[in-house]
Structure formats: structure tokens, C-alpha cells
Scaffold this motif. Structure first.
Motif, PDB file in Angstrom:
ATOM      1  N   GLY A 190       0.817  -1.219   0.000  1.00  0.00           N
ATOM      2  CA  GLY A 190       0.000   0.000   0.000  1.00  0.00           C
ATOM      3  C   GLY A 190       0.844   1.260   0.000  1.00  0.00           C
ATOM      4  O   GLY A 190       0.479   2.265   0.605  1.00  0.00           O
ATOM      5  N   SER A 191       1.980   1.226  -0.689  1.00  0.00           N
ATOM      6  CA  SER A 191       2.959   2.314  -0.593  1.00  0.00           C
ATOM      7  C   SER A 191       2.561   3.540  -1.403  1.00  0.00           C
ATOM      8  O   SER A 191       2.021   3.434  -2.506  1.00  0.00           O
ATOM      9  N   ALA A 231      -7.026  11.431  -3.235  1.00  0.00           N
ATOM     10  CA  ALA A 231      -7.426  12.565  -2.397  1.00  0.00           C
ATOM     11  C   ALA A 231      -8.005  12.027  -1.098  1.00  0.00           C
ATOM     12  O   ALA A 231      -8.625  10.978  -1.068  1.00  0.00           O
ATOM     13  N   MET A 232      -7.803  12.753  -0.024  1.00  0.00           N
ATOM     14  CA  MET A 232      -8.287  12.279   1.271  1.00  0.00           C
ATOM     15  C   MET A 232      -9.785  12.527   1.437  1.00  0.00           C
ATOM     16  O   MET A 232     -10.343  12.277   2.481  1.00  0.00           O
ATOM     17  N   ALA A 281      -8.362   0.926  -1.646  1.00  0.00           N
ATOM     18  CA  ALA A 281      -9.009   2.114  -2.222  1.00  0.00           C
ATOM     19  C   ALA A 281      -8.126   3.352  -2.115  1.00  0.00           C
ATOM     20  O   ALA A 281      -8.391   4.370  -2.751  1.00  0.00           O
ATOM     21  N   VAL A 282      -7.063   3.296  -1.296  1.00  0.00           N
ATOM     22  CA  VAL A 282      -6.171   4.444  -1.108  1.00  0.00           C
ATOM     23  C   VAL A 282      -5.103   4.458  -2.195  1.00  0.00           C
ATOM     24  O   VAL A 282      -4.878   5.472  -2.857  1.00  0.00           O
ATOM     25  N   THR A 283      -4.428   3.331  -2.366  1.00  0.00           N
ATOM     26  CA  THR A 283      -3.470   3.150  -3.466  1.00  0.00           C
ATOM     27  C   THR A 283      -3.966   1.935  -4.257  1.00  0.00           C
ATOM     28  O   THR A 283      -3.622   0.800  -3.919  1.00  0.00           O
ATOM     29  N   PRO A 284      -4.784   2.151  -5.270  1.00  0.00           N
ATOM     30  CA  PRO A 284      -5.472   1.055  -5.964  1.00  0.00           C
ATOM     31  C   PRO A 284      -4.512   0.047  -6.612  1.00  0.00           C
ATOM     32  O   PRO A 284      -3.317   0.316  -6.759  1.00  0.00           O
ATOM     33  N   HIS A 303      -5.975  -1.377   2.387  1.00  0.00           N
ATOM     34  CA  HIS A 303      -4.710  -0.636   2.317  1.00  0.00           C
ATOM     35  C   HIS A 303      -3.631  -1.149   3.280  1.00  0.00           C
ATOM     36  O   HIS A 303      -2.477  -0.768   3.155  1.00  0.00           O
ATOM     37  N   ALA A 304      -4.026  -1.981   4.237  1.00  0.00           N
ATOM     38  CA  ALA A 304      -3.060  -2.432   5.261  1.00  0.00           C
ATOM     39  C   ALA A 304      -3.110  -3.955   5.391  1.00  0.00           C
ATOM     40  O   ALA A 304      -3.651  -4.485   6.372  1.00  0.00           O
TER      41      ALA A 304
END
Length: 254
Positions: free
Chosen positions: A115-116, A123-124, A204-207, A231-232
Motif C-alpha cells: 500500500g505504498s 485525495a483524502m 481504495a487508497v493506493t489502488p 490498504h493495510a
């Protein structure tokens, strides 16, 4: 987390086991406890696991950058008199590991990213973070995972406290901007360090396409997927994460 945090000068860290050093790098909103599965598993396999607490909110504003965190990591490695370390980073921690490896390749035997950041940051969210809105923060924390139940009240409370601390909030946004500025797409093809990429299929954060791009750009990398995972991966599927990493380390004879 049950493990004792060692305090020595400017460094705070957890250390377990003996053998080849694995240094774990936590993310922007991640604590040392995020890697409990790793810290319990790998010391039994003949590795020394170290988790330094990154000084995300302790540096002056102008020094609150990914590059300075990478330099801090180099100071920690020298302080511990280590050499040929394995770096394992999640989210911002993966980015710090990548940049550290670029700057100090002689210190790093292998790199593990999950998930780097470093290539892409989602976007947050609109108006993030909304201070004082606990339900909004709770939803944001849950969105990090495939299974929202992984976002325990303790995790949500920690994020809520961070975004309601004005100084921490400003520094959080500064770090996020620094991560976007430090895009590594041009650096990765020159980095020959063996790299294990472990990614959640539902991140969903880093697809997933971000993982594929890392794999394409890093010359000596292997990519592994974990299904039903956000993501984790080391938090959501610790056993599977450990098995993938252990097999890769054995295959590479690290």
C-alpha cells in the motif's frame, strides 16, 4: 501492543529477536501496533524485527518531508550499527523505504512495500479532515480496510485525536503534500534492490494499478495479491501476509 518501546536519546523503537534485521516503517496514520502479526512471527524465524517511531510530528515544519524521514531512518540504522537491512513499509512507510533505498542503497539488502505511496495518492476526500466530526473520521478510517470492523474504536480515536490537534493536522497535510511532490516514477527503474510488493486487491487508497506500476518500474520486483483486503494487508490478513513474505525471503535466501 505488548512489546516494550525502548527510549534512547531521540529514538523510540521496538526491538525483538536476533538475526537479519527487518526494519518496519509505519504509515502517516499508522502506529507501531499495526505490525503486531509481523513482530510476533518473524523473530521466531531468525530475524531481528525493529520498529522505529518515525518523528512525523517532531520535526520543524520546513523539515517535515519524506526525504528528512528517510535521513532519520539512515541515522537510526547507523545508531543501531546495522548493515544490509530489510525494509518493510506500509503506505507512507513504504515511500520512506523507497526513498531511503534510493539514497543509501548500500545499507539495504531488500525492500518490502505494501500500500505504498510514491507513485499515486488518492485525495483524502472532500474537506478532509473535518475536525470535530467523529462519524466522518470513523468512516474515513473504515474506508482504509476491506472489512470496516478492522478500524477499531482505538484506531478511530487515535486518528480523531490527530486531526483535532492543530499542529499535528498541519503537519499531516504537509507530509501528504511532500509525498505527492516526491513522486518516484523516474527513480524506480534505476533501483536494483530486490523488492517484494504485497498488495490488497481492494485497496481504495493506493489502488491495484499502483502496485502493477511499481512492479513494472522496479527492475527486480515480485508482486503478490491478497484478496478481500484494503490498504493495510499486514493488519487485515496478518497470517497470509507473513506467509507470503516468509516464502519470498526464503526463496531469495535472505
Amino acid at each position: 501492543m505488548q512489546d516494550e518501546v525502548i527510549k534512547d536519546g531521540k529514538f523510540r523503537y521496538i526491538e525483538k529477536g536476533d538475526g537479519t534485521p527487518i526494519i518496519i516503517l509505519h504509515g502517516l496514520m499508522g502506529g507501531l501496533s499495526n505490525f503486531q502479526g509481523v513482530t510476533e512471527y518473524f523473530p521466531k524465524k531468525g530475524y531481528k524485527v525493529l520498529i522505529p517511531e518515525l518523528p512525523l510530528y517532531d520535526m520543524p515544519m520546513l523539515k517535515t518531508t519524506v526525504k528528512n524521514f528517510a535521513k532519520y531512518l539512515e541515522q537510526f540504522i547507523k545508531y543501531k550499527n546495522l548493515d544490509q537491512v530489510i525494509l518493510l513499509g506500509n503506505s507512507l512507510g513504504g515511500h520512506i523505504g523507497l526513498l531511503h533505498t534510493k539514497l543509501y542503497p548500500e545499507l539495504v539488502k531488500a525492500l518490502v512495500i505494501t500500500g505504498s505511496s510514491g507513485l499515486y495518492e488518492s485525495a483524502m476526500g472532500d474537506g478532509y479532515p473535518k475536525r470535530g466530526d467523529y462519524e466522518f473520521i470513523k468512516k474515513k478510517a473504515q474506508d482504509v480496510f476491506y472489512d470496516p470492523k478492522v478500524a477499531t474504536k482505538e484506531i478511530v480515536d487515535e486518528v480523531f485525536a490527530t486531526v483535532n490537534d492543530r499542529i499535528k493536522l498541519v503537519k499531516t497535510l504537509a507530509i501528504a503534500k511532500s509525498a505527492i511532490r516526491h513522486n518516484m516514477s523516474k527513480d524506480l527503474p534505476k533501483m536494483k534492490t530486490p523488492t517484494c510488493i504485497i498488495w490488497g486487491k481492494e485497496d481504495a487508497v493506493t489502488p491495484p494499478n499502483v502496485a502493477e506500476e511499481f512492479h513494472d518500474l522496479l527492475p527486480d520486483s515480485e508482486l503478490y495479491w491478497i484478496e478481500k483486503c484494503g490498504h493495510a494487508p499486514m493488519m487485515e490478513h496478518p497470517e497470509q501476509f507473513n506467509q507470503i513474505l516468509d516464502a519470498w525471503l526464503q526463496q531469495r535466501k535472505f
